[in-house]
Motif scaffolding. Structure first.
Motif, PDB file in Angstrom:
ATOM      1  N   VAL A 123     101.975  68.134  25.502  1.00  0.00           N
ATOM      2  CA  VAL A 123     102.930  67.195  24.925  1.00  0.00           C
ATOM      3  C   VAL A 123     102.291  65.821  24.871  1.00  0.00           C
ATOM      4  O   VAL A 123     101.357  65.521  25.628  1.00  0.00           O
ATOM      5  CB  VAL A 123     104.237  67.131  25.760  1.00  0.00           C
ATOM      6  N   GLY A 124     102.770  64.987  23.973  1.00  0.00           N
ATOM      7  CA  GLY A 124     102.212  63.649  23.872  1.00  0.00           C
ATOM      8  C   GLY A 124     103.117  62.722  23.093  1.00  0.00           C
ATOM      9  O   GLY A 124     104.075  63.158  22.435  1.00  0.00           O
ATOM     10  N   ILE A 125     102.808  61.450  23.184  1.00  0.00           N
ATOM     11  CA  ILE A 125     103.537  60.448  22.416  1.00  0.00           C
ATOM     12  C   ILE A 125     102.562  59.367  21.985  1.00  0.00           C
ATOM     13  O   ILE A 125     101.744  58.888  22.775  1.00  0.00           O
ATOM     14  CB  ILE A 125     104.716  59.854  23.237  1.00  0.00           C
ATOM     15  N   ASP A 126     102.574  59.078  20.690  1.00  0.00           N
ATOM     16  CA  ASP A 126     101.735  58.023  20.111  1.00  0.00           C
ATOM     17  C   ASP A 126     100.257  58.217  20.447  1.00  0.00           C
ATOM     18  O   ASP A 126      99.534  57.277  20.773  1.00  0.00           O
ATOM     19  CB  ASP A 126     102.220  56.654  20.560  1.00  0.00           C
ATOM     20  N   VAL A 178     105.961  61.932  18.419  1.00  0.00           N
ATOM     21  CA  VAL A 178     106.053  62.837  19.561  1.00  0.00           C
ATOM     22  C   VAL A 178     105.404  64.150  19.155  1.00  0.00           C
ATOM     23  O   VAL A 178     105.786  64.759  18.150  1.00  0.00           O
ATOM     24  CB  VAL A 178     107.515  63.078  19.985  1.00  0.00           C
ATOM     25  N   THR A 179     104.404  64.601  19.905  1.00  0.00           N
ATOM     26  CA  THR A 179     103.673  65.818  19.558  1.00  0.00           C
ATOM     27  C   THR A 179     103.797  66.863  20.663  1.00  0.00           C
ATOM     28  O   THR A 179     103.969  66.525  21.834  1.00  0.00           O
ATOM     29  CB  THR A 179     102.176  65.517  19.326  1.00  0.00           C
ATOM     30  N   ARG A 214      99.769  72.295  16.390  1.00  0.00           N
ATOM     31  CA  ARG A 214     100.396  71.075  16.892  1.00  0.00           C
ATOM     32  C   ARG A 214     101.546  70.663  15.982  1.00  0.00           C
ATOM     33  O   ARG A 214     101.420  70.636  14.758  1.00  0.00           O
ATOM     34  CB  ARG A 214      99.354  69.959  16.972  1.00  0.00           C
ATOM     35  N   HIS A 215     102.661  70.349  16.591  1.00  0.00           N
ATOM     36  CA  HIS A 215     103.867  69.938  15.866  1.00  0.00           C
ATOM     37  C   HIS A 215     104.192  68.492  16.232  1.00  0.00           C
ATOM     38  O   HIS A 215     103.756  67.986  17.270  1.00  0.00           O
ATOM     39  CB  HIS A 215     105.047  70.834  16.233  1.00  0.00           C
ATOM     40  N   ALA A 216     105.010  67.843  15.386  1.00  0.00           N
ATOM     41  CA  ALA A 216     105.328  66.440  15.660  1.00  0.00           C
ATOM     42  C   ALA A 216     106.663  66.029  15.062  1.00  0.00           C
ATOM     43  O   ALA A 216     107.071  66.529  14.010  1.00  0.00           O
ATOM     44  CB  ALA A 216     104.223  65.526  15.116  1.00  0.00           C
ATOM     45  N   GLN A 229     112.046  66.906   5.761  1.00  0.00           N
ATOM     46  CA  GLN A 229     111.539  67.470   7.009  1.00  0.00           C
ATOM     47  C   GLN A 229     111.654  66.471   8.155  1.00  0.00           C
ATOM     48  O   GLN A 229     111.263  65.323   8.020  1.00  0.00           O
ATOM     49  CB  GLN A 229     110.075  67.881   6.846  1.00  0.00           C
ATOM     50  N   ARG A 230     112.192  66.924   9.255  1.00  0.00           N
ATOM     51  CA  ARG A 230     112.247  66.097  10.452  1.00  0.00           C
ATOM     52  C   ARG A 230     111.027  66.356  11.329  1.00  0.00           C
ATOM     53  O   ARG A 230     110.565  65.470  12.029  1.00  0.00           O
ATOM     54  CB  ARG A 230     113.528  66.392  11.239  1.00  0.00           C
ATOM     55  N   ILE A 231     110.553  67.614  11.292  1.00  0.00           N
ATOM     56  CA  ILE A 231     109.414  68.014  12.118  1.00  0.00           C
ATOM     57  C   ILE A 231     108.314  68.543  11.207  1.00  0.00           C
ATOM     58  O   ILE A 231     108.567  69.337  10.299  1.00  0.00           O
ATOM     59  CB  ILE A 231     109.830  69.087  13.146  1.00  0.00           C
ATOM     60  N   VAL A 232     107.082  68.091  11.428  1.00  0.00           N
ATOM     61  CA  VAL A 232     105.934  68.546  10.653  1.00  0.00           C
ATOM     62  C   VAL A 232     104.908  69.141  11.612  1.00  0.00           C
ATOM     63  O   VAL A 232     104.981  68.947  12.833  1.00  0.00           O
ATOM     64  CB  VAL A 232     105.308  67.394   9.843  1.00  0.00           C
ATOM     65  N   ASP A 233     103.944  69.858  11.059  1.00  0.00           N
ATOM     66  CA  ASP A 233     102.910  70.449  11.905  1.00  0.00           C
ATOM     67  C   ASP A 233     101.591  70.495  11.158  1.00  0.00           C
ATOM     68  O   ASP A 233     101.499  70.033  10.017  1.00  0.00           O
ATOM     69  CB  ASP A 233     103.319  71.842  12.397  1.00  0.00           C
ATOM     70  N   GLY A 234     100.579  71.059  11.795  1.00  0.00           N
ATOM     71  CA  GLY A 234      99.245  71.067  11.222  1.00  0.00           C
ATOM     72  C   GLY A 234      99.086  71.967  10.018  1.00  0.00           C
ATOM     73  O   GLY A 234      98.027  71.961   9.382  1.00  0.00           O
ATOM     74  N   LEU A 235     100.123  72.760   9.675  1.00  0.00           N
ATOM     75  CA  LEU A 235     100.075  73.633   8.508  1.00  0.00           C
ATOM     76  C   LEU A 235     101.021  73.186   7.401  1.00  0.00           C
ATOM     77  O   LEU A 235     101.172  73.881   6.397  1.00  0.00           O
ATOM     78  CB  LEU A 235     100.407  75.080   8.920  1.00  0.00           C
ATOM     79  N   THR A 236     101.673  72.052   7.567  1.00  0.00           N
ATOM     80  CA  THR A 236     102.603  71.559   6.553  1.00  0.00           C
ATOM     81  C   THR A 236     101.854  71.277   5.249  1.00  0.00           C
ATOM     82  O   THR A 236     100.773  70.690   5.253  1.00  0.00           O
ATOM     83  CB  THR A 236     103.299  70.276   7.034  1.00  0.00           C
ATOM     84  N   HIS A 237     102.432  71.687   4.136  1.00  0.00           N
ATOM     85  CA  HIS A 237     101.811  71.456   2.834  1.00  0.00           C
ATOM     86  C   HIS A 237     101.833  69.969   2.486  1.00  0.00           C
ATOM     87  O   HIS A 237     102.835  69.279   2.703  1.00  0.00           O
ATOM     88  CB  HIS A 237     102.548  72.223   1.733  1.00  0.00           C
ATOM     89  N   VAL A 238     100.745  69.496   1.927  1.00  0.00           N
ATOM     90  CA  VAL A 238     100.693  68.166   1.337  1.00  0.00           C
ATOM     91  C   VAL A 238     100.598  68.382  -0.167  1.00  0.00           C
ATOM     92  O   VAL A 238      99.576  68.851  -0.680  1.00  0.00           O
ATOM     93  CB  VAL A 238      99.500  67.347   1.853  1.00  0.00           C
TER      94      VAL A 238
END
Length: 450
Positions: free
Chosen positions: A50-53, A88-89, A106-108, A179-188
């Motif tokens: 877990v992490g923040i900033d 927040v990750t 990783r999600h955030a 989206q409220r939550i994104v992750d390392g696989l979210t489409h750009v």
């Protein structure tokens, strides 16, 4: 006009309330409790990260010092979080279904918090998803019962986080869509995936930054000299992107121009793409960053004559923000990244920094930006980079070493000629004329057909 920068997300009052270190007195702790935000994050299995900033730790069976706060067995979130933008990750520990060798995603949650706001994130181990709730009413008494399970915010990294994200506001976060939550696989949307496949621009799900093609940086209908000029100088494209895609964005009513076109919003998108790249390893964000940065570093005409593209703009303030952003980003990149996760990214950054230096050094803003540029040079030494200073002599030498300015060739025509009436051979010709030489050059580039 843009004669003063947009107000930062963290006010000086908040900075006085929140001390820069974590060694606080009881009185300070009470002040932090009364003014700060709380992020409750529960249900993550042991071994999750877990992490923040940008500050992270792993949940372990014993309390231990990791980075700037204690990781504890029963972790319930973060306390004393200052109002403003936060990331927040979390990476859930591999489950029995995924296997211990699975690479965690990783999600955030990216959100701007108001004073005393409480956010609840609850992990569901059955679906392995995080539920986000900003409507729950959390009493002060309940927060006090959780005090020993809440990690205090790492204030020693707050200033750098503020510099890294200063121009990201609520309008910038609209690129995330619903989206409220994104992750390392979210489409750009509009960018390539890690497999080289382009995500179609008509997809509705995904992150959508400003859309443009960096290699087509001239206006429709441009010919000859205009195509040549704006293929290298991205000024027209920068003005077009800001005026057509960002012209209804501007959170601060004191920073108004015609249609509220605001280049600081472009800087906000650059910062957001970097944060998503750095902390989520989101590949599409890398492609976005590598489009956005050259738009800011290769727009010489915009730098010298901003009124031709956007109107009244304090260019010194804007360039100071660009340089400070680059400095904060170089600070944030972890050691070894250019040899592992970001190969060749260092060469890209050096090229863009040199392009920006070249233009600033020959501009009226050079003297006003020396302090910021020297700080960028100092941070670059961490990577053993020798970033050139803002020296007029260097600029003159650069102009002599490559055929820029009055010596640059100008595209004037492209023609296709068939040499016999059977169509057996055709040649595509490329013609150019150097502005200060009368000779017209015409060369065959490719043979078509056989």
């Amino acid at each position: 006009g843009f004669n003063s920068p947009r107000a930062p997300l963290h006010s000086s009052l908040v900075h006085r309330i929140f001390p820069p270190t974590m060694d606080i007195t009881n009185d300070q702790a009470r002040a932090l409790f009364d003014a700060g935000c709380f992020i409750l994050l529960t249900g993550l299995p042991e071994g999750s990260e877990v992490g923040i900033d940008g500050r992270e730790s792993k949940l372990t069976t014993q309390a231990e010092r990791k980075g700037s706060y204690h990781a504890i067995r029963r972790f319930s979130g973060f306390k004393f979080v200052p109002p403003g933008l936060h990331l927040v990750t979390w990476s859930p520990a591999p489950s029995s279904s995924t296997g211990p060798a699975a690479i965690p995603i990783r999600h955030a949650l990216i959100r701007i918090l108001e004073q005393k706001e409480r956010v609840v994130l609850t992990f569901d181990p059955q679906t392995e998803t995080m539920r986000y709730d900003d409507q729950s009413v959390i009493s002060d008494d309940h927060l006090r019962t959780l005090d020993g399970e809440l990690a205090p915010y790492p204030f020693d990294g707050l200033d750098r986080w503020k510099e890294l994200t200063r121009w990201i506001d609520r309008e910038t976060l609209q690129v995330l869509g619903e989206q409220r939550i994104v992750d390392g696989l979210t489409h750009v949307i509009g960018e390539e995936t890690h497999k080289g496949e382009e995500v179609l621009s008509d997809m509705t799900a995904g992150i959508q930054f400003v859309q443009f093609k960096l290699r087509k940086s001239w206006k429709t209908g441009a010919v000859g000299e205009e195509v040549t000029r704006f293929s290298k100088d991205k000024s027209w494209l920068l003005g077009d992107v800001v005026n057509t895609q960002l012209n209804k964005i501007g959170a601060n009513p004191t920073l108004r121009l015609a249609d509220t076109s605001d280049p600081f919003n472009l800087l906000g998108q650059l910062q957001l793409s970097f944060v998503l790249l750095l902390y989520l390893s989101l590949y599409g964000a890398l492609s976005t960053y590598k489009r956005l940065l050259p738009l800011l570093t290769r727009s010489r005409s915009f730098l010298l004559h901003p009124e031709q593209y956007l109107g009244n703009l304090d260019m010194t303030v804007f360039l100071r923000a660009v340089i400070s952003t680059l400095t904060a980003q170089l600070h944030a990149i972890p050691d070894g990244s250019f040899e592992t996760e970001l190969p060749e990214f260092d060469m890209f950054l050096l090229d863009e920094i040199e392009s920006l230096r070249h233009d600033i050094a020959s501009s009226p803003y050079r003297a006003s930006l020396t302090t910021e540029w020297e700080e960028l040079r100092r941070v670059g030494q961490r990577w053993h980079w020798d970033i050139t200073g803002l020296s007029q002599t260097d600029v003159e030498e650069d102009e002599e070493s490559d055929e820029e300015g009055e010596y640059a060739p100008v595209v004037v025509d492209i023609e296709c000629i068939v040499y016999n009436n059977q169509g057996m051979m055709a040649f595509l010709f490329f013609g150019y004329r150097s502005p200060n030489v009368s000779t017209y050059h015409r060369w065959p580039l490719i043979a078509l057909g056989s």
